[in-house]
Enzyme design. Structure first.
Site, PDB file in Angstrom:
ATOM      1  N   GLU A   1      31.544  38.628  44.082  1.00 43.19           N
ATOM      2  CA  GLU A   1      30.228  38.815  43.472  1.00 43.19           C
ATOM      3  C   GLU A   1      30.025  37.693  42.471  1.00 43.19           C
ATOM      4  O   GLU A   1      30.920  37.382  41.694  1.00 43.19           O
ATOM      5  CB  GLU A   1      30.164  40.150  42.741  1.00 43.19           C
ATOM      6  CG  GLU A   1      29.968  41.355  43.634  1.00 43.19           C
ATOM      7  CD  GLU A   1      29.894  42.640  42.818  1.00 43.19           C
ATOM      8  OE1 GLU A   1      29.699  42.574  41.588  1.00 43.19           O
ATOM      9  OE2 GLU A   1      30.039  43.706  43.425  1.00 43.19           O
TER      10      GLU A   1
ATOM     11  N   ASP B   1      24.417  45.873  31.345  1.00 41.39           N
ATOM     12  CA  ASP B   1      25.737  45.295  31.118  1.00 41.39           C
ATOM     13  C   ASP B   1      26.245  45.540  29.711  1.00 41.39           C
ATOM     14  O   ASP B   1      25.479  45.540  28.748  1.00 41.39           O
ATOM     15  CB  ASP B   1      25.705  43.778  31.387  1.00 41.39           C
ATOM     16  CG  ASP B   1      25.682  43.479  32.873  1.00 41.39           C
ATOM     17  OD1 ASP B   1      26.623  43.930  33.560  1.00 41.39           O
ATOM     18  OD2 ASP B   1      24.728  42.843  33.342  1.00 41.39           O
TER      19      ASP B   1
END
Lengths: 405, 265
Positions: B46, B57
């Site tokens: 990724e 995040d």
């Protein structure tokens, strides 16, 4: 009336105002946001809910707020007749409380045990902390560390009211970053927590829900102006960051075509300087904080830092309904600089005995430009959406006055 | 379905998926890290597309994004990086992960074209759910790029069915309600959820968010098809960068960590 021929029937079922709005959040939040929507749709029509909200708006907030003829300013400017909608007289000193009461009553009915919110100027934070004290719910407020410094009186107020204020040190350390951090909290504590968003932004149903709770401002104005003037106002004017006070004033008049509307964005140091918070004049459509709207951004789609002397307008986006009304040309969006706002701040204090917040000082600064050009029989209503006590330190610093000496 | 992703899941071996942000701390380092990850046993890579406001995040990946943006990493540079990887590596699937605004700004169809040209196999767009992704999803599908769907502990059965309708490649189960880098404690619920999802789909399911130790990896390998390791690798990069370590040391750190969590000497 169907959705196409009324401005008042938006958003559509998916939360879009034309091209703007929607729901752009992490999957974790989606089911919960849909739950908020489902509950809001039930309770906004529920008699008990409406009665309880009315009770608190009247007895706790002090609504209706007066519609005040600003006689000295009217005479000094020598043009249209100016009224102030005195939402700065609300309990907690701004319009923000209208929405917070609505949302906390919803949170209570949904059985949520913990309230979070973001704040810029601290007015929304104070209003959230206030309703949390009133209903005995723990309250966590996210605030950019830059705003904590420039709005210290409101930080202390929130703490007195029992809220925990968490400083946000990421990014531009102001409202947008506080909202990121509140969203991170929400995604973590999603089951027991209700997020009280302070403006007409965020994922659907927030822009609609906040608008509905704020639209009491315009509803009252409609009744009050009819009693006083036996006619509709010719011009409504309000400042705009995310846009909750502006849509609150405008919404009830949106289908009254004879009523013109101006929303005033913060031009900071000037649009050309790049240091401003005018998402419509200087931004492009994008996606942030759960909705599609106009945003200040770089060529590669990174969100730019906004700048305004007014912490409440210091946000790189604008509510999606405003983006829609802008493209539909229903509302005229303009901007004024920090300097013009401070001038208006001083002008209003001396002439009317009202110290306005720096946010409505922006609306006032534009009003000072347009009122003299209007005929004396024209009626202008400006939303005085907050009082200036919280801003005296910022203004003193700008004017190089030392308060404590 | 994308061929590279399909091929990876042909074997029964449990998959190791890693995340790094493109350009953290700079593009040269990213190139070297991506060159080496497959050698350390990584099955799918990724690559994070940096964004100024990564609202899902935790602090570690927020900082990685900020470091990359400081180096002026934009989508064009992310694609350059993917093209570089594809020159020598035709096998390891590349998944781009990020937020919608930079893509929208770049243009949906231009973005998908570039993905195709750069050998990108799948996309994870954190803030774009099936309700709002019609245009981009259709473009991706036409170009055989998989839209990797996220399923979370809050996803209801009804919603799961809707998500599965347009899912391809593999499914990404988010182990916790929270941001990346948070702690994962509750394995029972993760296991139960995966079993429930497996009843409804044949797609492989990998688990991500909060996975940092070999004990966790071992547990997850019992019921899922793979794990995603993100913040722990980004943390290694961050620490070494703060100590001014050379790329050689960063690679060594990542290699050691990946060997450890896979329980290999």
């Amino acid at each position: 009336m169907n959705i196409k021929n009324s401005f008042k029937n938006w958003p559509d079922e998916s939360g879009f105002f034309g091209n703007f709005g929607g729901r752009y959040v992490a999957e974790t939040l989606m089911p919960l946001i849909k739950d908020v929507e489902k509950n809001y749709n039930i309770y906004c029509k529920d008699k008990n809910f409406i009665n309880e909200l009315d009770y608190y708006l009247k007895n706790f907030v002090g609504r209706p707020s007066p519609l005040y003829y600003a006689e000295r300013i009217t005479k000094d400017l020598g043009g249209g007749k100016i009224y102030f909608k005195r939402d700065e007289l609300n309990h907690t000193g701004a319009h923000k409380i209208n929405n917070c009461l609505g949302q906390i009553l919803l949170a209570k009915r949904m059985g949520k045990k913990r309230i979070i919110a973001e704040t810029g100027a601290g007015q929304h934070g104070v209003a959230v902390a206030t309703v949390c004290a009133l209903f005995n719910l723990p309250c966590i407020i996210y605030m950019g560390s830059k705003d904590i410094t420039r709005q210290s009186p409101n930080v202390f107020r929130m703490k007195l009211l029992g809220a925990k204020v968490i400083a946000v040190d990421t990014g531009s350390r102001s409202l947008k970053d506080a909202m990121n951090e509140a969203l991170r909290d929400w995604v973590t504590n999603v089951k027991n927590t209700f997020y009280i968003i302070g403006t007409v932004a965020g994922p659907h149903p927030y822009p609609k829900m906040v608008r509905d709770f704020q639209s009491i401002i315009g509803k009252e104005v409609k009744e009050q102006i009819f009693k006083k003037e036996k006619k509709m106002p010719d011009l409504l004017i309000a400042c705009i960051g995310g846009g909750s006070n502006a849509i609150g004033l405008f919404y009830d008049f949106l289908d009254n075509k004879e009523v013109k509307m101006i929303a005033v964005e913060a031009a900071g140091l000037g649009i050309k300087s790049g240091k401003h918070a005018s998402s419509l004049s200087g931004g492009k459509p994008g996606v942030l904080h759960g909705n599609k709207t106009y945003l200040l951004q770089t060529k590669s789609g990174q969100i730019k830092e906004a700048h305004s002397i007014s912490a409440g307008l210091d946000y790189p986006g604008i509510g999606p309904e405003h983006a829609f009304l802008f493209e539909q040309k229903r509302v005229n969006y303009v901007s004024v600089t920090d300097e013009e706002a401070i001038k208006a701040f001083k002008y209003c204090s001396k002439l009317e005995g009202i110290i306005p917040a720096l946010e409505p000082s922006h609306a006032l600064a534009h009003l000072i430009k347009v009122a003299p050009k209007m005929n004396k029989n024209k009626i202008i209503v400006m939303n005085m959406c907050g009082r200036g006590d919280k801003d005296i330190f910022t203004v003193a610093e700008k004017l190089k006055v030392k308060i404590n000496e | 379905m994308n061929n590279r992703i399909k091929n990876v899941f042909l074997t029964k071996k449990k998959k190791l998926i890693t995340f790094i942000t493109a350009g953290d701390p700079n593009l040269n380092y990213s190139k070297k890290i991506l060159d080496n990850l497959p050698k350390y046993g990584v099955d799918i890579m990724e690559i994070g597309m940096p964004f100024s406001d990564p609202m899902a995040d935790g602090p570690t990946i927020q900082l990685a994004s900020a470091r990359a943006i400081k180096k002026k990493v934009n989508l064009n540079k992310v694609f350059d990086l993917c093209k570089y990887v594809r020159k020598t590596n035709k096998k390891t699937p590349i998944i781009l992960m990020g937020y919608y605004n930079p893509i929208l700004h770049f243009g949906n169809s231009k973005f998908i074209n570039e993905c195709k040209k750069s050998g990108v196999d799948g996309l994870i767009i954190v803030d774009l759910q099936p309700e709002n992704d019609k245009n981009l999803f259709e473009l991706a599908q036409r170009n055989k790029i998989d839209f990797i769907r996220l399923i979370t502990p809050t996803t209801t059965t009804k919603r799961l069915n809707e998500i599965l309708l347009n899912a391809s490649g593999f499914l990404y189960y988010v182990s916790i309600t929270g941001v990346t880098g948070a702690k994962l404690k509750d394995f029972k619920n993760v296991e139960q959820s995966i079993k429930q999802i497996k009843k409804k789909t044949k797609l492989p399911i990998v688990v991500g968010f909060g996975i940092k130790t070999k004990e966790q990896v071992k547990k997850i390998f019992r019921f899922a098809d793979g794990v995603v390791i993100g913040s722990s690798i980004v943390e290694i990069i961050e620490k070494k960068v703060n100590n001014n370590s050379k790329i050689k040391n960063i690679l060594l750190g990542i290699k050691k960590f990946l060997n450890e969590i896979r329980n290999k000497k």
